[in-house]
Enzyme design. Structure first.
Site, short mmCIF file in Angstrom:
data_model
loop_
_atom_site.label_atom_id
_atom_site.label_comp_id
_atom_site.label_asym_id
_atom_site.label_seq_id
_atom_site.Cartn_x
_atom_site.Cartn_y
_atom_site.Cartn_z
CG ASP A 63 36.42 -20.81 0.59
OD1 ASP A 63 37.08 -20.85 -0.47
OD2 ASP A 63 36.59 -21.62 1.52
CB SER A 146 52.63 -18.33 -12.47
OG SER A 146 53.95 -18.60 -12.04
CE1 TYR A 159 51.48 -21.28 -7.83
CE2 TYR A 159 53.34 -21.31 -9.34
CZ TYR A 159 52.30 -20.62 -8.73
OH TYR A 159 52.09 -19.30 -9.03
CE LYS A 163 49.04 -19.73 -10.49
NZ LYS A 163 47.88 -18.81 -10.52
#
Length: 277
Positions: A63, A146, A159, A163
């Site tokens: 993880d 991204s 999100y 990013k």
């Protein structure tokens, strides 16, 4: 003829599916030995089995939010392949463009904690586990960024914020680890992958690939300049190879290569995102 990464060793988080898997296979094809790391063992095992050379790939179930497991993965990689040249920090989740106005306060809080933990803290912890070995090899870190690291509406606000944070993290680590370790990023556009959503929004079972499948072969092209570009993850891997290779990109650090179909030069699609309010 050898590849650009002949003799290299890489560790890739989130290497069982999507862009992580594609990068792993490309690295192997370029001559590298690769450890892929992820929470689920089956995709990792399949990734190794389908590699251009399974003998040069290794799977570790771990993880990215567990520092001890990450340190153990780095040590196991070095023990198996002799060194570590490149860390690809890649594991992440998407919020499926869930807008602020569609989130309750609790959903927002829980989604923020979960998504920032995976997308940002996971990169932090991987870098912390790997930097000592990367200093020894004068290696590099390549982060999956991204188009949402630069532009809006590549995701929802959580999100997009995560990013943007990864972009800042990449730049800060490029400064802090210079001159021994180069740190760069690849800012990808949309692609057909098994990208999942956060458990806090009950989206952990949803796959981006399903959305692509629903659109079908006759779907309208995406509104980007290179709208006929492929969405296959393998077509995004070249920049990772470039940035991992010290022979090809030795003077490059603190930079993000945009591989997004030209979103930065796109014209106006809609004037505002809240006309429905």
């Amino acid at each position: 003829m050898t590849g650009w990464l002949d003799g290299y060793t890489a560790l890739i988080t989130g290497g069982g599916t999507g862009i992580g898997r594609a990068v792993a296979h490309r690295f192997v094809a370029e001559g590298a030995c690769v450890t892929v790391l992820g929470r689920q063992l089956d995709p990792l095992t399949e990734s190794v089995g389908n590699s251009p050379d399974p003998s040069r790939m290794h799977a570790i179930q771990a993880d990215v939010l567990d520092s001890d497991q990450l340190h153990a993965a780095v040590a196991e990689t070095v023990d198996r392949f002799g060194k570590l040249d490149t860390l690809v920090a890649n594991a992440g989740i998407w919020d499926y463009q869930r807008q602020l106005t569609r989130l309750t306060a609790k959903e927002l809080s829980d989604t923020f904690d979960e998504l920032f933990s995976v997308n940002v803290k996971g990169y932090f912890l991987a870098a912390e586990a790997a930097w000592r070995e990367l200093v020894k090899t004068r290696g590099s870190i390549v982060m999956t960024l991204s188009n949402a690291s630069f532009y809006v509406n590549g995701g929802g606000p959580v999100y997009t914020a995560s990013k943007h944070a990864c972009l800042g993290l990449m730049r800060e680590l490029a400064y802090e680890l210079a001159p021994k370790v180069r740190v760069n990023g690849v800012a990808c556009g949309g692609m057909n992958t098994d990208l999942r959503g956060p458990e806090s929004l009950a989206l952990q079972g949803r796959s981006l690939a399903t959305s692509f499948a629903k659109k079908g072969a006759d779907a309208a092209p995406p509104p980007i300049p290179l709208h006929d570009s492929s969405t296959d993850p393998h077509d995004f891997t070249g920049s990772y190879v470039l940035l991992a290779s010290r022979e090809q990109s030795g003077p490059i650090t603190g930079q993000a290569i945009s591989v997004d179909g030209g979103i930065g030069v796109r014209g106006f699609a809609t004037a505002a995102g809240g006309d429905h309010l």
